[in-house]
Design an enzyme around this catalytic site. Structure first.
Site, short mmCIF file in Angstrom:
data_model
loop_
_atom_site.label_atom_id
_atom_site.label_comp_id
_atom_site.label_asym_id
_atom_site.label_seq_id
_atom_site.Cartn_x
_atom_site.Cartn_y
_atom_site.Cartn_z
N ASP A 59 0.87 -1.17 0.00
CA ASP A 59 0.00 0.00 0.00
C ASP A 59 0.92 1.23 0.00
O ASP A 59 2.12 1.12 0.29
CB ASP A 59 -0.95 0.00 1.21
CG ASP A 59 -2.17 0.89 0.94
OD1 ASP A 59 -2.10 1.76 0.04
OD2 ASP A 59 -3.19 0.73 1.64
C1 BGC Z 1 -5.04 3.15 -0.14
C2 BGC Z 1 -5.06 2.15 -1.28
C3 BGC Z 1 -4.95 2.88 -2.59
C4 BGC Z 1 -3.64 3.66 -2.57
C5 BGC Z 1 -3.36 4.41 -3.86
C6 BGC Z 1 -3.86 4.08 -0.22
O1 BGC Z 1 -4.00 5.12 0.69
O2 BGC Z 1 -5.06 2.48 1.09
O3 BGC Z 1 -6.24 1.38 -1.23
O4 BGC Z 1 -4.99 1.98 -3.66
O5 BGC Z 1 -3.71 4.61 -1.51
O6 BGC Z 1 -4.16 5.51 -3.98
#
Ligand code: BGC
Length: 676
Positions: free
Chosen positions: A246
């Site tokens: 993540d």
């Molecule tokens: C989220 C993810 C997301 C990523 C990219 C993160 O803060 O938890 O689910 O895909 O950001 O935007």
């Protein structure tokens, strides 16, 4: 020259026919260290995640984009084009309709492809352990692992059939947003295996090509370098794709690489040429580990065909279409749950109406955070109802409901009052309360007191309190329906669509009805520790165990027709096949065509220590009026097993089981037992 060109084309097509494994391996052999490292982390770019291509070797770029409700665009950041604001994951999942889930995913991924993204950061497949968790709306699984395992499959297939990689997120136990960057989910092994792994296991079986490790810690170890959970993912569950962190969830170089994190996002803070070459030189990370990660990424790229088709996508393209608008409408209507319909108030006959009043929120159709999709337009409830009544000589009036007294007065002599209440939430925080807020409960009560024909539509990202449910005759749960909210609502209210959705979460009577202590949720201490000491008793499992009647139970949902169940036959356990066959007849006993969701719950022998009953299977059957059909289920050994932590394996329970079939967890129509 022409002969040489033809030879090249021929050789390329022959090469394209060899296995993705062979091609990934051959490509890996040609790469130098720098080129390998460049594949293991992101750089700033157009998409939320960007791995640049390699011109020398002809490796295409990887373009990763959010999210689970459609292609995320950020208005005000230049030329961005449009994308469809689809119904959210939680919304579509409430349809319990596997074909529709496939269609949603397939058409959504088409927009990703047309915008040049080749990894869709979806689906979200966490379990709604915490009713007010901020990201429940992004997740497909509701509060049940078997339900989750069933619904993720068509979604993975739909996305990947478009030539776009799916990304199952967030691995694992990312059920709390409050302090999500540090919280430790302290979960015992049996609970993790029985409740939280199964949707991911199903995603892997369906061939998902990437998995995102989460921000949180699991039993005090960061998810993105958690040896136990990442090894389980790759070695036991047989995941062959790549693990991407993540965004900023990486906390180490060697530990992450050795545990199995393949790609760091969004930048290479821990995975870069300096850190990785130092780790290899010092012997902390074997070179094979780096090769394995690059190989996994290449293998996923070859498997999805990225080397064989040039991308024609453009991030600034308008990818919306009439067909997608129509599908978004159909999905929102099919996912709307009719939870109450006294005296068959709904559907409303258009020709019997003279004056309709629409009251309340008009704009809440999606959640916030990375899963938010900016709608190109919203059909509001007022617009949807007005459009549906065009040509019927009906007066349709609208007030936003902020002046409660005025709204009630306006509603008083209408044929029907339609009140739309709403709440939302999003990434980064959980809801403080499941109550609607903004005086909306008082609004519903006042309108209901003024007009007995009051219909309430609830736009909600998940569980919500409806203290007025006894005061109104009809309630629809519309979830976060996306851009076609108003048309979909009208389709259900006027009966163009016969409701067939069901709750995949429990609707509670009050906040924290599952009685979490602070240690369980949101957790205690610094850094935060959350104990999953409720073990298997989440959602309806808890309500059953405590004998609490929820506001509306798991699996519940009404139709404009009725269904009868008969002839339940549960065969004896077949030891050789390791299975039990179950069959029953279901009949549409009403006068309208409609779909029933037949649900199979299983009760284990008491000694197994399992919840009183658990959904194991379901089937949605479309039946014409007066038509009947046979529904067949096959329970397998795994369905009859518990996770035995002492032997680290699934173990079939011996004793008397009870099969219960019904229209919800509290509306069991027939049951029979069998012995293992
Ligand atoms: C989220 C993810 C997301 C990523 C990219 C993160 O803060 O938890 O689910 O895909 O950001 O935007």
């Amino acid at each position: 020259m022409i002969g040489f060109l033809l030879f090249c084309v021929f050789a390329r097509s022959l090469w394209a026919q060899s296995s993705p494994e062979a091609r990934a391996q051959a490509m890996l052999q040609r790469m130098n260290f720098t080129e390998k490292v460049n594949m293991l982390h992101g750089v700033n770019g157009i998409y939320v995640g960007n791995v640049p291509g390699n011109e020398r070797l002809g490796i295409p770029s990887l373009n990763l984009q959010d999210g689970p409700q459609g292609f995320r665009i950020t208005p005000g950041t230049g030329e961005v084009g449009t994308s469809t604001a689809w119904p959210s994951s939680m919304t579509i999942a409430a349809s319990w309709d596997l074909d529709l889930l496939y269609e949603w995913a397939y058409e959504m991924a088409r927009e990703f492809k047309d915008k040049g993204a080749n990894v869709q950061l979806a689906p979200g497949i966490g379990i709604a352990r915490v009713p007010n968790a901020g990201r429940n709306f992004e997740y497909l699984c509701g509060e049940d692992p078997s339900f989750g395992a069933a619904v993720v499959v068509p979604v993975i297939q739909g996305i990947q059939d478009q030539g776009v990689m799916a990304d199952a997120k967030h691995w694992i136990n990312n059920e709390i947003e409050d302090q999500r960057m540090t919280v430790s989910a302290n979960v015992d092994e049996r609970t993790r295996f029985e409740l939280y792994y199964p949707p991911f296991e199903a995603a892997i079986k369906a061939g998902v090509l990437s998995v995102m490790c989460s921000y949180n810690r699991i039993n005090d170890v960061w998810s993105c370098h958690n040896n136990e959970t990442l090894r389980h993912l790759k070695e036991n569950l047989g995941f062959r794709g790549f693990v991407v962190s993540d965004w900023t969830a990486t906390h180490s170089t060697a530990q992450s690489m050795n545990a199995g994190l393949d790609m760091e996002m969004p930048l290479g803070l821990f995975y870069n040429e300096h850190t990785l070459s130092t780790a290899v030189d010092s012997g902390e990370v074997p070179m094979e580990k780096i090769d394995e990660s690059v190989y996994r990424i290449l293998l996923s790229m070859y498997s999805i065909g990225l080397f064989d088709h040039d991308s024609t996508g453009d991030p600034t393209a308008n990818v919306t279409s009439d067909a997608h608008n129509a599908l978004a409408r159909k999905i929102a209507a099919t996912s709307t749950v009719l939870v109450k319909n006294d005296h068959s108030l709904l559907p409303l006959a258009k020709s019997s109406l003279r004056r309709v009043v629409v009251i309340g929120d008009e704009t809440t159709v999606s959640g916030t955070g990375s899963g938010h999709v900016e709608p190109a337009y919203i059909i509001t409830p007022h617009q949807g109802i007005s459009l549906a009544l065009q040509g019927y000589n009906v007066e349709v009036e609208y007030v936003d409901g902020t002046d409660i007294e005025a709204a009630a007065e306006l509603a008083a002599d209408a044929d029907v009052a339609i009140v739309v209440v709403a709440t939302t939430c999003g990434e980064g925080s959980d809801r403080d309360t499941l109550a609607l807020g903004n005086n909306q409960d008082a609004l519903v009560s006042a309108v209901a007191a003024a007009n007995p024909s009051t219909v309430v539509s609830v736009n909600t990202p998940g569980a919500v309190l409806m203290p007025w449910s006894n005061e109104v005759p009809a309630i629809l749960v519309s979830w976060l329906p996306g851009q076609e909210a108003g048309n979909a609502l009208a389709d259900v209210i006027f009966g163009d669509v016969n409701p067939s959705a069901r709750l995949h979460i429990t609707m509670p009577n009050k906040d924290n009805e599952v009685a979490f202590t602070r240690a369980q949720y949101p957790g205690v201490g610094e850094p935060r520790e959350a104990s999953y000491s409720e073990e298997l008793l989440i959602g309806y499992r808890y309500y059953d165990a405590m004998d609490i009647t929820p506001r509306f139970c798991f699996g519940h949902g009404l139709s404009y027709t009725t269904f009868a169940y008969s002839n339940l036959i549960v065969e004896a356990y077949n030891e050789t096949a390791g299975s039990v066959s179950v069959s029953l007849d279901v009949m549409n006993t009403g006068t309208r065509d409609g779909a029933e969701v037949v649900q199979l719950y299983l009760s284990f022998p008491t000694e197994a220590g399992e919840p009183l009953q658990q959904l194991k299977m379901f089937e949605k059957v479309l039946l014409r009026a007066q038509q009947s059909a046979k529904v067949i289920f096959e329970l397998k050994n795994r369905d009859l097993s518990v996770w035995d932590a002492s032997s680290s394996s699934w173990s079939v329970v011996r004793g008397a089981f009870v099969v219960k079939v019904g229209a919800s967890s509290r509306d069991i129509r027939a049951s029979a037992d069998f012995i293992v």
